[in-house]
Design a protein around this motif. Structure first.
Motif, PDB file in Angstrom:
ATOM      1  N   GLN A   7     -14.286   9.152  73.848  1.00  0.00           N
ATOM      2  CA  GLN A   7     -12.965   9.382  74.412  1.00  0.00           C
ATOM      3  C   GLN A   7     -12.859  10.710  75.154  1.00  0.00           C
ATOM      4  O   GLN A   7     -12.208  10.801  76.193  1.00  0.00           O
ATOM      5  N   GLY A  42     -14.022  13.085  60.867  1.00  0.00           N
ATOM      6  CA  GLY A  42     -13.419  11.848  61.352  1.00  0.00           C
ATOM      7  C   GLY A  42     -14.124  11.374  62.603  1.00  0.00           C
ATOM      8  O   GLY A  42     -15.349  11.186  62.614  1.00  0.00           O
ATOM      9  N   ASN A  43     -13.364  11.193  63.670  1.00  0.00           N
ATOM     10  CA  ASN A  43     -13.950  10.761  64.941  1.00  0.00           C
ATOM     11  C   ASN A  43     -14.362  11.943  65.818  1.00  0.00           C
ATOM     12  O   ASN A  43     -14.751  11.734  66.971  1.00  0.00           O
ATOM     13  N   LYS A  44     -14.291  13.150  65.302  1.00  0.00           N
ATOM     14  CA  LYS A  44     -14.683  14.331  66.061  1.00  0.00           C
ATOM     15  C   LYS A  44     -16.047  14.818  65.559  1.00  0.00           C
ATOM     16  O   LYS A  44     -16.201  15.150  64.376  1.00  0.00           O
ATOM     17  N   ASP A  82     -15.274  13.379  70.902  1.00  0.00           N
ATOM     18  CA  ASP A  82     -14.401  12.389  70.270  1.00  0.00           C
ATOM     19  C   ASP A  82     -15.053  11.022  70.424  1.00  0.00           C
ATOM     20  O   ASP A  82     -15.003  10.410  71.491  1.00  0.00           O
ATOM     21  N   MET A  83     -15.690  10.544  69.336  1.00  0.00           N
ATOM     22  CA  MET A  83     -16.424   9.276  69.391  1.00  0.00           C
ATOM     23  C   MET A  83     -16.597   8.731  67.980  1.00  0.00           C
ATOM     24  O   MET A  83     -16.608   9.482  67.011  1.00  0.00           O
ATOM     25  N   PRO A  84     -16.718   7.402  67.845  1.00  0.00           N
ATOM     26  CA  PRO A  84     -16.935   6.820  66.535  1.00  0.00           C
ATOM     27  C   PRO A  84     -18.290   7.254  65.963  1.00  0.00           C
ATOM     28  O   PRO A  84     -19.200   7.614  66.713  1.00  0.00           O
ATOM     29  N   ARG A 125     -19.455  16.295  61.339  1.00  0.00           N
ATOM     30  CA  ARG A 125     -18.434  15.320  61.727  1.00  0.00           C
ATOM     31  C   ARG A 125     -17.158  15.524  60.923  1.00  0.00           C
ATOM     32  O   ARG A 125     -17.185  15.770  59.719  1.00  0.00           O
TER      33      ARG A 125
END
Length: 234
Positions: free
Chosen positions: A143, A193-195, A163-165, A191
């Protein structure tokens, strides 16, 4: 050398295929601590304008606290060769210097020579290696990429937030700057979360001043499920 096939735009897809004895490995373009990346000499080639590599996703190896990155048992490295004259075949001649390693690492020099057929069939081994490349930024649903670069007493500190899975339970990040005069320390990643937070120190090999082109920075995330390659650091 796998001779491959010619594309519709005149470029030729071929590959270097290396078989290694059991337990041996060779290295990726950014080999990590103590590794030796492949270095090609194309000086004996004919009708060859440029070469671009399509690197398959590598593995990460931890040896006594040192991290190296490469391929165990061998590798197939696809390449896109652009001819000077697309109506004529390409002949490649030269050598590749590369490192191979079991318990002890050593450099080897491998000569190669091949006349590339203009009407050759697609090679499943080359196609499989191309398919195993890291995902692009769009494919991995990245993202946003935010990079801060700050001066330090040793050079520069790069801190990136991607920002990525998650790419797997285990993730290793690699930072490249596409400048052989700049040394990049092994990246550290964490990591939230998604950051994904990635940091690496940069220093000039000559010890002098340096300048980093943000558009030439490559962030690669090697996850236990899949890999992602991000070009440019906003």
């Amino acid at each position: 050398m796998l001779p491959g096939w010619q594309e519709a735009d005149g470029a030729h897809i071929a590959a270097l295929h290396v078989d290694l004895a059991p337990g041996w490995k060779t290295y990726w373009r950014a080999p990590g601590e103590g590794g030796i990346p492949p270095l090609f000499d194309w000086s004996g080639s004919e009708n060859l304008k440029s070469v671009g590599f399509i690197w398959p996703a590598p593995e990460v190896f931890d040896n006594s606290g040192y991290r190296t990155i490469g391929y165990k048992g061998g590798m197939t490295l696809p390449m896109r060769l652009v001819p000077i004259d697309p109506s004529k075949p390409i002949t490649i001649r030269g050598q590749v210097d590369m490192g191979v390693c079991e318990e002890i690492c050593m450099p080897v020099t491998l000569p190669f020579s091949a006349a590339l057929p203009m009407n050759g069939p697609r090679d499943p081994a080359i196609a499989a290696a191309m398919a195993s490349r890291p995902f692009t930024r769009a494919e991995a649903k990245v993202q946003d990429v935010d990079c801060d670069i700050e001066p330090t007493d040793r050079g520069l500190a790069l801190n990136a937030v991607v920002d990525m899975p998650p790419t797997g339970v285990i993730e290793n990040a690699v930072v490249e700057v596409r400048n052989p005069r700049i040394w990049v320390d092994p990246a550290v990643n964490q990591r939230d979360g998604n950051k994904l937070h990635i940091s690496a120190d940069l220093s000039s090999i000559s010890g002098g001043a340096m300048m980093v082109d943000r558009s030439a920075i490559t962030l690669t995330v090697l996850g236990s499920d899949y890999a992602v390659e991000i070009q440019g650091c906003d």
